[in-house]
Design a protein around this motif. Structure first.
Motif, PDB file in Angstrom:
ATOM      1  N   MET A   1       0.871  -1.123  -0.087  1.00 15.85           N
ATOM      2  CA  MET A   1       0.045  -0.035   0.030  1.00 15.85           C
ATOM      3  C   MET A   1       1.086   1.334   0.099  1.00 15.85           C
ATOM      4  N   PRO A   2       0.636   1.941  -0.765  1.00 18.29           N
ATOM      5  CA  PRO A   2       1.511   3.402  -0.840  1.00 18.29           C
ATOM      6  C   PRO A   2       1.276   4.157   0.147  1.00 18.29           C
ATOM      7  N   SER A   3       2.144   4.851   0.858  1.00 14.42           N
ATOM      8  CA  SER A   3       1.956   5.771   1.935  1.00 14.42           C
ATOM      9  C   SER A   3       1.614   7.106   1.407  1.00 14.42           C
ATOM     10  N   LEU A   4       0.285   7.459   1.880  1.00 12.41           N
ATOM     11  CA  LEU A   4      -0.144   8.699   1.259  1.00 12.41           C
ATOM     12  C   LEU A   4       0.541  10.198   1.639  1.00 12.41           C
ATOM     13  N   PRO A   5       0.777  11.039   0.700  1.00 15.16           N
ATOM     14  CA  PRO A   5       1.738  12.392   0.968  1.00 15.16           C
ATOM     15  C   PRO A   5       0.796  13.259   1.867  1.00 15.16           C
ATOM     16  N   LYS A   6       1.672  14.086   2.610  1.00 12.40           N
ATOM     17  CA  LYS A   6       0.890  15.163   3.483  1.00 12.40           C
ATOM     18  C   LYS A   6       1.195  16.541   2.965  1.00 12.40           C
ATOM     19  N   THR A   7       2.412  16.743   2.361  1.00 11.43           N
ATOM     20  CA  THR A   7       2.999  18.162   2.157  1.00 11.43           C
ATOM     21  C   THR A   7       3.311  17.852   0.497  1.00 11.43           C
ATOM     22  N   ALA A   8       3.742  19.027   0.097  1.00 13.64           N
ATOM     23  CA  ALA A   8       4.089  19.148  -1.452  1.00 13.64           C
ATOM     24  C   ALA A   8       5.362  18.146  -1.692  1.00 13.64           C
ATOM     25  N   GLU A   9       6.211  18.501  -0.600  1.00 21.32           N
ATOM     26  CA  GLU A   9       7.685  17.762  -0.961  1.00 21.32           C
ATOM     27  C   GLU A   9       7.182  16.074  -0.788  1.00 21.32           C
ATOM     28  N   GLU A  10       6.386  15.730   0.006  1.00 18.43           N
ATOM     29  CA  GLU A  10       6.196  14.247   0.289  1.00 18.43           C
ATOM     30  C   GLU A  10       5.444  13.789  -1.134  1.00 18.43           C
ATOM     31  N   ALA A  11       4.572  14.757  -1.616  1.00 15.16           N
ATOM     32  CA  ALA A  11       3.661  14.313  -2.928  1.00 15.16           C
ATOM     33  C   ALA A  11       4.980  14.210  -4.211  1.00 15.16           C
ATOM     34  N   LEU A  12       5.667  14.934  -4.101  1.00 16.18           N
ATOM     35  CA  LEU A  12       6.862  14.947  -5.262  1.00 16.18           C
ATOM     36  C   LEU A  12       7.394  13.465  -4.887  1.00 16.18           C
ATOM     37  N   LYS A  13       7.805  13.263  -3.765  1.00 17.59           N
ATOM     38  CA  LYS A  13       8.477  11.951  -3.516  1.00 17.59           C
ATOM     39  C   LYS A  13       7.594  10.674  -3.887  1.00 17.59           C
ATOM     40  N   PHE A  14       6.344  11.100  -3.509  1.00 20.10           N
ATOM     41  CA  PHE A  14       5.234   9.994  -3.662  1.00 20.10           C
ATOM     42  C   PHE A  14       5.359   9.405  -5.452  1.00 20.10           C
ATOM     43  N   LEU A  15       5.194  10.585  -6.373  1.00 19.11           N
ATOM     44  CA  LEU A  15       5.415  10.513  -7.595  1.00 19.11           C
ATOM     45  C   LEU A  15       6.432   9.777  -8.213  1.00 19.11           C
ATOM     46  N   LYS A  16       7.583  10.049  -7.615  1.00 20.47           N
ATOM     47  CA  LYS A  16       8.925   9.266  -7.881  1.00 20.47           C
ATOM     48  C   LYS A  16       8.894   8.099  -7.628  1.00 20.47           C
ATOM     49  N   ASP A  17       8.477   7.689  -6.086  1.00 20.74           N
ATOM     50  CA  ASP A  17       8.759   6.322  -5.717  1.00 20.74           C
ATOM     51  C   ASP A  17       7.776   5.503  -6.285  1.00 20.74           C
ATOM     52  N   ASN A  18       6.536   5.782  -6.784  1.00 22.82           N
ATOM     53  CA  ASN A  18       5.520   5.170  -7.449  1.00 22.82           C
ATOM     54  C   ASN A  18       5.643   4.866  -8.952  1.00 22.82           C
ATOM     55  N   LYS A  19       6.839   5.623  -9.332  1.00 24.43           N
ATOM     56  CA  LYS A  19       6.961   5.499 -10.856  1.00 24.43           C
ATOM     57  C   LYS A  19       5.928   6.149 -11.697  1.00 24.43           C
ATOM     58  N   ILE A  20       5.278   7.313 -11.018  1.00 26.34           N
ATOM     59  CA  ILE A  20       3.957   7.824 -11.993  1.00 26.34           C
ATOM     60  C   ILE A  20       4.632   8.590 -13.044  1.00 26.34           C
ATOM     61  N   LYS A  21       3.699   8.379 -14.186  1.00 29.27           N
ATOM     62  CA  LYS A  21       4.159   9.170 -15.386  1.00 29.27           C
ATOM     63  C   LYS A  21       3.072  10.196 -15.718  1.00 29.27           C
ATOM     64  N   TRP A  22       1.859   9.939 -15.087  1.00 32.20           N
ATOM     65  CA  TRP A  22       0.772  10.941 -15.508  1.00 32.20           C
ATOM     66  C   TRP A  22      -0.254  11.240 -14.097  1.00 32.20           C
ATOM     67  N   VAL A  23      -0.651  12.454 -14.127  1.00 34.30           N
ATOM     68  CA  VAL A  23      -1.292  12.703 -12.953  1.00 34.30           C
ATOM     69  C   VAL A  23      -2.792  13.184 -13.420  1.00 34.30           C
ATOM     70  N   ASP A  24      -3.896  12.996 -12.903  1.00 37.46           N
ATOM     71  CA  ASP A  24      -5.142  13.323 -13.143  1.00 37.46           C
ATOM     72  C   ASP A  24      -5.487  14.325 -12.148  1.00 37.46           C
ATOM     73  N   LEU A  25      -5.431  15.618 -12.605  1.00 43.33           N
ATOM     74  CA  LEU A  25      -6.058  16.846 -11.780  1.00 43.33           C
ATOM     75  C   LEU A  25      -7.491  16.552 -11.873  1.00 43.33           C
ATOM     76  N   GLN A  26      -8.031  16.478 -10.660  1.00 40.48           N
ATOM     77  CA  GLN A  26      -9.552  16.039 -10.351  1.00 40.48           C
ATOM     78  C   GLN A  26     -10.151  17.446  -9.746  1.00 40.48           C
ATOM     79  N   PHE A  27     -11.400  17.900 -10.214  1.00 41.68           N
ATOM     80  CA  PHE A  27     -12.100  18.916  -9.345  1.00 41.68           C
ATOM     81  C   PHE A  27     -13.538  18.444  -9.995  1.00 41.68           C
ATOM     82  N   THR A  28     -14.491  19.218  -8.743  1.00 41.26           N
ATOM     83  CA  THR A  28     -16.082  18.988  -9.217  1.00 41.26           C
ATOM     84  C   THR A  28     -16.697  20.352  -9.279  1.00 41.26           C
ATOM     85  N   ASP A  29     -17.572  19.996 -10.696  1.00 39.48           N
ATOM     86  CA  ASP A  29     -18.381  21.213 -10.846  1.00 39.48           C
ATOM     87  C   ASP A  29     -19.632  21.782  -9.877  1.00 39.48           C
ATOM     88  N   LEU A  30     -20.276  22.508 -10.332  1.00 34.43           N
ATOM     89  CA  LEU A  30     -21.415  23.074  -9.488  1.00 34.43           C
ATOM     90  C   LEU A  30     -22.428  21.929  -9.158  1.00 34.43           C
TER      91      LEU A  30
END
Length: 473
Positions: A1-30
């Motif tokens: 199970m990947p350890s979830l990040p809490k900060t921007a620095e941890e998020a960048l490490k998360f992307l590298k550690d999990n060999k992430i190539k693409w990121v879905d930017l998600q948002f909610t409409d009205l």
């Protein structure tokens, strides 16, 4: 199970550690639907968490902007970064929506309203917790005929458990879907796959999953309560995961409130409690003989009941919602409260005595077609208004209101929920002052306009059952 990040620095490490190539930017409409834009993970830097991604054409999103002011920025929230397990090398992150050109936060971003509600309660010394119970149906498929509405519309639900399935196997009779063990419950594997993903990849603390009361594949997933915006994020994530897991199996998951006649609809009973910042449950009073509910707790109940008809436009926001809110299907119709009466709009769960941490209310009208950021914020604002104005909820009603005579209901001054979306919108237009410390006029006006248009559009289509009743007129 990947350890979830809490900060921007941890998020960048998360992307590298999990060999992430693409990121879905998600948002909610009205209205509450989830949207996404996929960007290369290589674009993520420490600066991108401060400046965001200028990728959004807001004029294409329902309830957002006009074409002449369409450039918008998506700001990633690091602690929502998670691997999408069914898409190799892809992660998702929930974002905040900002105006382009450095003009600040977009006031009609639903998550902005949730954050403003949290800021408001913090200023008053409170912290709220929400625990929604999400129900849904998983169908084998739905045949939908709307290509030529001029010549008629219709649909057919295919569901392996349903009495009409004729699959030669087990079936679940109408209203007999509570807790049957496999193999009668034929969808346990899909629900368990979904909760494993929610737990292992998205950091959920799952409390239960089970078959719900209706036939045709109705289920429920409950997760541990959390703060307002985080719980709304989790609602959107849960719906996203359940829909994708069902699709992987060639099935369709729907959170539509009432997809079929003759059986229970789909609700989102929402548990709510209000605490001080130092950890005192303001709703708990061990000396209250009825339900261990404090005086502040009664004011909270009073505020939600007082504004219950206006709240309907936000927590029960579709024309289909009002096909669920009818007597006889465990859905609330009356604005009363009780300790254990499930015909009441507000129930005070009383499984245990002497447990401060468990004292809460259960608000039963919401359904999962709502925008959770707006719904939870509105519930909180009604509760705070109840405290501010010391609104008494009246006596609890422990009788089955469905079986009461009209005379008895008048005697007890029992109010009903609206019977249609238009009626709910009328109430919201006349009773929205309690929302205004958090809901700006732009989002309220736009929301009402969108929903008016939705209701008007739906009224133009003849219903298939109208042909059954009126063809020989």
């Amino acid at each position: 199970m990947p350890s979830l990040p809490k900060t921007a620095e941890e998020a960048l490490k998360f992307l590298k550690d999990n060999k992430i190539k693409w990121v879905d930017l998600q948002f909610t409409d009205l209205p509450g639907r989830l949207h996404h834009i996929t960007v290369p993970a290589s674009e993520f830097t420490e600066d991108s968490f401060k400046t965001g991604f200028g990728k959004l054409d807001g004029s294409s999103i329902k309830g957002f902007t006009m074409i002449y002011e369409s450039d918008m920025v998506l700001m990633p929230i690091p602690q929502t970064m998670a691997v999408i397990p069914w898409n190799e090398g892809i992660a998702r992150v929930i974002t905040q929506v900002f105006w382009g050109g450095g003009k600040g936060r977009f006031e009609r971003d639903p998550r902005h309203i949730a954050e403003e509600a949290e800021k408001k309660q913090s200023e008053e010394g409170y912290i709220s917790y929400f625990g929604p119970e999400l129900e849904f149906f998983i169908f084998d498929k739905v045949d939908l005929d709307v290509a030529t509405p001029q010549s008629g519309t219709g649909y057919k639900i295919h569901a392996r458990e349903a009495p009409w399935a004729r699959n030669g196997g087990f079936l679940i009779r109408y209203k007999e879907g509570y807790y049957p063990a496999p193999p009668v419950d034929q969808l346990m594997d899909i629900r368990v796959e979904a909760i494993n993903i929610l737990t292992d990849y998205f950091g959920f603390n799952i409390e239960a999953t089970h078959h719900e009361v209706a036939t045709a594949g109705q289920g429920e997933i409950d997760f541990r309560f959390s703060t307002l915006a985080d719980t709304a994020d989790k609602v959107q994530t849960l719906k996203y995961v359940v829909k994708n897991v069902a699709a992987k199996h060639g099935m369709i998951a729907t959170f539509m409130p009432k997809p079929m006649f003759g059986d229970n609809g789909t609700g989102m009973h929402t548990h709510f409690s209000l605490w001080t910042k130092d950890g005192k449950n303001l709703m708990y009073d061990p000396n209250d003989e009825y339900a261990e509910l404090s005086q502040i707790g009664r004011y909270i109940v009073g505020g939600i009941l007082e504004h219950g008809r206006a709240l309907s436009a936000i927590v029960s926001p579709t024309t289909n919602s009002y096909r669920r809110l009818i007597p006889g299907y465990e859905a609330p119709v009356y604005l009363v409260w009780s300790k254990s009466n499930r015909s009441a709009a507000i129930r005070i769960p009383s499984y245990y005595r002497g447990m401060e941490k468990a004292k809460r209310l259960e608000y039963r009208p919401p359904d999962p077609s709502c925008n959770p950021y707006l719904a939870f914020a509105a519930i909180l604002m009604a509760a705070l208004d109840g405290i501010k104005k010391k609104i008494e909820p009246g006596d609890p009603v422990d009788e089955n209101v469905y079986h009461m005579s009209e005379e008895r209901k008048k005697q007890l001054k029992i109010k009903e929920l609206p019977r249609s979306l238009d009626e709910a919108l009328d109430e919201l237009e006349s009773d929205n002052e309690f929302l205004k410390p958090v809901f700006n006029s732009s989002i309220l006006n736009t929301y009402i306009d969108l929903k008016r248009d939705e209701a008007k559009t739906m009224q133009q289509y003849p219903h298939p059952m109208e042909l059954y009743y009126y063809l020989d007129a």
